[in-house]
Design a protein around this motif. Sequence first.
Motif, PDB file in Angstrom:
ATOM      1  N   LEU A  18      15.100 -27.001 -31.877  1.00 52.96           N
ATOM      2  CA  LEU A  18      13.771 -27.309 -31.341  1.00 52.96           C
ATOM      3  C   LEU A  18      13.795 -28.558 -30.480  1.00 52.96           C
ATOM      4  N   VAL A  19      14.555 -29.572 -30.904  1.00 57.00           N
ATOM      5  CA  VAL A  19      14.650 -30.809 -30.114  1.00 57.00           C
ATOM      6  C   VAL A  19      15.323 -30.534 -28.772  1.00 57.00           C
ATOM      7  N   VAL A  20      16.386 -29.758 -28.791  1.00 60.00           N
ATOM      8  CA  VAL A  20      17.085 -29.436 -27.552  1.00 60.00           C
ATOM      9  C   VAL A  20      16.184 -28.601 -26.640  1.00 60.00           C
ATOM     10  N   ALA A  21      15.472 -27.631 -27.214  1.00 64.42           N
ATOM     11  CA  ALA A  21      14.588 -26.794 -26.400  1.00 64.42           C
ATOM     12  C   ALA A  21      13.433 -27.611 -25.829  1.00 64.42           C
ATOM     13  N   SER A  24      14.343 -29.475 -22.649  1.00 67.19           N
ATOM     14  CA  SER A  24      14.632 -28.656 -21.472  1.00 67.19           C
ATOM     15  C   SER A  24      13.318 -28.185 -20.847  1.00 67.19           C
ATOM     16  N   PRO A  25      13.087 -28.473 -19.558  1.00 69.21           N
ATOM     17  CA  PRO A  25      11.827 -28.061 -18.928  1.00 69.21           C
ATOM     18  C   PRO A  25      11.598 -26.550 -18.957  1.00 69.21           C
ATOM     19  N   SER A  26      12.658 -25.778 -18.855  1.00 65.35           N
ATOM     20  CA  SER A  26      12.474 -24.325 -18.821  1.00 65.35           C
ATOM     21  C   SER A  26      12.249 -23.730 -20.219  1.00 65.35           C
ATOM     22  N   LEU A  27      12.642 -24.430 -21.262  1.00 64.32           N
ATOM     23  CA  LEU A  27      12.475 -23.919 -22.628  1.00 64.32           C
ATOM     24  C   LEU A  27      11.366 -24.618 -23.408  1.00 64.32           C
ATOM     25  N   ALA A  28      10.747 -25.629 -22.830  1.00 59.88           N
ATOM     26  CA  ALA A  28       9.754 -26.407 -23.568  1.00 59.88           C
ATOM     27  C   ALA A  28       8.560 -25.559 -23.994  1.00 59.88           C
TER      28      ALA A  28
END
Length: 62
Positions: A18-21, A24-28
């Motif tokens: 969740l932190v990594v996503a 990321s602008p495309s996965l936020a």
Amino acid sequence: MAPPSAGALLTLAGARALVVAASSPSLAWLVPLGVAGLLLGMHRPRPDLTFLQLAAPSSGTG
């Protein structure tokens, strides 16, 4: 010291994902959906809820 349980490792891996996503602008946009899915998945009624409702004394007066 005992090794961590599989549930604890899965929780940490999920939190990290969740932190990594979120970074990321495309996965936020997936983060709120993922959190909602996790919360809905954790909500489970008690298996003995029907029994408890039947066995509990009535709360009515009279």
